[in-house]
Scaffold this active site. Structure first.
Site, PDB file in Angstrom:
ATOM      1  N   LYS A   9       0.852  -1.201   0.000  1.00 26.80           N
ATOM      2  CA  LYS A   9       0.000   0.000   0.000  1.00 26.80           C
ATOM      3  C   LYS A   9       0.882   1.244   0.000  1.00 26.80           C
ATOM      4  CE  LYS A   9      -3.882   1.879   2.751  1.00 26.80           C
ATOM      5  NZ  LYS A   9      -4.734   1.644   3.941  1.00 26.80           N
TER       6      LYS A   9
ATOM      7  N   SER B 185      -9.650  -0.763   7.253  1.00 29.96           N
ATOM      8  CA  SER B 185      -9.082  -0.595   5.910  1.00 29.96           C
ATOM      9  C   SER B 185      -8.318  -1.780   5.342  1.00 29.96           C
ATOM     10  CB  SER B 185      -8.179   0.630   5.872  1.00 29.96           C
ATOM     11  OG  SER B 185      -8.981   1.770   5.684  1.00 29.96           O
TER      12      SER B 185
ATOM     13  N   SER C  45      -9.619   1.579   3.001  1.00 24.00           N
ATOM     14  CA  SER C  45      -8.807   2.353   2.102  1.00 24.00           C
ATOM     15  C   SER C  45      -7.755   1.551   1.346  1.00 24.00           C
ATOM     16  CB  SER C  45      -8.103   3.469   2.888  1.00 24.00           C
ATOM     17  OG  SER C  45      -7.254   2.913   3.870  1.00 24.00           O
TER      18      SER C  45
HETATM   19  N1  GLN Z   1     -13.401   3.949   6.540  1.00 21.19           N
HETATM   20  C1  GLN Z   1     -12.402   4.323   7.487  1.00 21.19           C
HETATM   21  C2  GLN Z   1     -12.152   5.807   7.374  1.00 21.19           C
HETATM   22  O1  GLN Z   1     -12.533   6.359   6.404  1.00 21.19           O
HETATM   23  C3  GLN Z   1     -11.204   3.498   7.209  1.00 21.19           C
HETATM   24  C4  GLN Z   1      -9.935   4.045   7.687  1.00 21.19           C
HETATM   25  C5  GLN Z   1      -8.847   3.061   7.767  1.00 21.19           C
HETATM   26  O2  GLN Z   1      -9.020   1.971   8.313  1.00 21.19           O
HETATM   27  N2  GLN Z   1      -7.682   3.477   7.313  1.00 21.19           N
HETATM   28  O3  GLN Z   1     -11.614   6.414   8.230  1.00 21.19           O
END
Ligand code: GLN
Length: 487
Positions: A80, A179, A155
């Protein structure tokens, strides 16, 4: 040669030692597949082709020489793009970092380099990991390989899509509220979020430091174990990283635990997770998982996590508070691209110009929210209160774990949604991680596993379930996961 679809970390290693193929052949085949398929999917932001080929050749030499070969040697994996690899571009999918080249390796990368893994490249994400669909990337859309009209989740959507489309054998993502698990669930991959502190965050571009954790996205539970074992452990560069206390997962053999040990685990099913808004198909699928696991003679029990309904509100105070602090360094002076070509009147104007241009809408929204909840007049009412609620959410789990060893839930309320469906409705988007966020607030380990591994019919979307364990009891959730996969 083996089809890329059939490659797991385990089968790659076996095939490599068996001389069924060379690492270079697989890496080359993976890149030519990426060149075709990624035009449509958009999983990668950058490819590291030359380095990958060189690294694969090195592994082939090592195999020919017949030394000890690490189970990850030569395995093509994706990273990532919020995790640093020295000397390569790392953007966190933000325009503000579009020209940033990492000056050191993240600890997880350093550890993986020691195994001789092959890094294929960097994958797309929601800007600074903020989002649930990868639509917040400052650069490109990523599509779900099972249905390209749908999102891959977020994400870590690029990492999950790369694995699901056989453009990587495995990948790393980061999980602040789901995420790793949510995109894995949407793409039909396995996603593990380790216990907070189990894996070093050094070299991960911080989103919300008390919640972030790096984790593997893989095709099988077994592969997740191999990657997890390679990246975990205390690191002097991350003061929150620890070796687990006695009785933690380091003592246990994670791979192939005896069935009688797994059978001793009692599984709780929280009633608060079967609520309105849960897609009936997801509910049926999860009941099916329970029935299947019952054939192993595992015992189930209904439990209650009464503060679940406050999780999302609590997260959307704590996370922006930490995020606005972490993103303060991106000002175009210390870090970040300077917005040239504009007349700047004073320092404030310079900040406004660099940050206003560099950050996308969601980043700006959350920076504002974070600054607000930390401001003198509102700190007690919001931030301090959210910390108390966080404690209550964690206490729910402490109570539940007096009675059960593992908790089973759906990973997400619905399968992958359509591109564009939630992008203009932040609250709807935020609710796509209602089932994953409390785990981060409590710092627990959790894994998302596809309900069906191979037998998806045409047009069918992946649905996944989540197993949550006690702190540092990765062994419990991974043990059940391995037996589920064999059913
Ligand atoms: N949906 C979560 C957010 O928007 C996911 C964030 C994450 O786990 N990096 O904050």
């Amino acid at each position: 040669m083996t089809h890329l679809r059939d490659l797991t970390i385990k089968s790659f290693h076996e095939g490599l030692l068996n001389k069924d193929f060379s690492a270079l052949e697989i890496v080359r085949a993976t890149f030519s597949h990426i060149e075709n398929r990624d035009k449509e999917i958009g999983a990668y932001l950058d490819l590291h082709k030359d380095e990958a080929m060189t690294q694969a050749s090195r592994v082939d030499v090592a195999v020919a020489e017949g030394g000890d070969i690490h189970p990850l040697a030569g395995v093509p994996i994706a990273i990532k793009d919020n995790i640093l690899i020295e000397g390569t571009r790392t953007t966190a999918a933000s325009k503000i970092l579009k020209d940033y080249s990492a000056s050191y390796d993240a600890t997880v990368v350093k550890k993986l380099k020691e195994t001789q893994v092959v890094f294929l490249g960097k994958t797309n994400l929601d800007e600074f990991a903020m989002g649930s669909s990868t639509e917040n990337s400052g650069f490109q859309l990523t599509r779900n390989p099972h249905d390209t009209e749908r999102v891959p989740g977020g994400s870590s959507g690029g990492s999950a899509a790369a694995v699901a489309a056989n453009m990587a054998v495995a990948a790393l993502g980061s999980d602040t509220s789901g995420s790793v698990r949510q995109p894995a669930a949407f793409c039909g991959a396995v996603g593990l979020k380790p216990t907070y502190g189990a894996v070093s965050r050094f070299g991960l571009i911080a989103m919300a430091s008390s919640l972030d954790q790096i984790g593997p996205i893989t095709k099988t539970v077994e592969d997740a174990i191999i990657l997890f074992k390679a990246i975990r452990g205390k690191d002097n560069f991350d003061a929150t990283s620890v070796n687990p206390p006695a009785g933690g997962e380091y003592r246990d053999e994670l791979l192939n635990p005896p069935l009688e040990n797994v059978r001793k685990l009692r599984i709780g099913v929280p009633k608060e997770y079967f609520i309105d808004g849960l897609d009936p198909m997801v509910e049926v699928a999860i009941r099916g998982v329970i029935n299947k696991l019952e054939t192993l003679k595992l015992e189930f029990k209904e439990i209650s996590l009464p503060h679940t309904k406050y999780t999302t509100s609590c997260y959307y105070i704590i996370m922006p508070a930490e995020l606005s602090t972490n993103l303060a360094r991106f000002d175009g002076i210390r870090y970040g691209t300077r917005n040239e070509g504009r007349e700047i009147k004073n320092l404030i104007d310079l900040y406004k110009s660099n940050r206003g241009e560099g950050f996308g809408e969601e980043a700006r929204r959350r920076i504002l929210l974070g600054a607000f909840v930390l401001s003198a007049g509102y700190y007690e009412a919001y931030y301090a209160k959210a910390q108390k609620v966080r404690r209550l959410v964690a206490r729910d789990f402490d109570e539940a774990f007096k009675d059960v060893d593992v908790i089973l839930t759906p990973s997400t309320p619905t399968p992958a949604f359509k591109i564009g469906e939630k992008v203009n409705d932040p609250i709807a988007m935020y609710l796509s991680d209602v089932f994953t966020g409390s785990v981060n607030l409590a710092g627990l380990p959790a894994i998302s596993i596809p309900v069906k591994k191979y037998e998806l019919s045409d047009g069918e979307l992946p649905i996944s379930f989540q197993l949550i364990g006690r702190h540092f009891r990765e062994a419990d959730i991974l043990g059940i996961g391995q037996y589920y996969e064999r059913l």
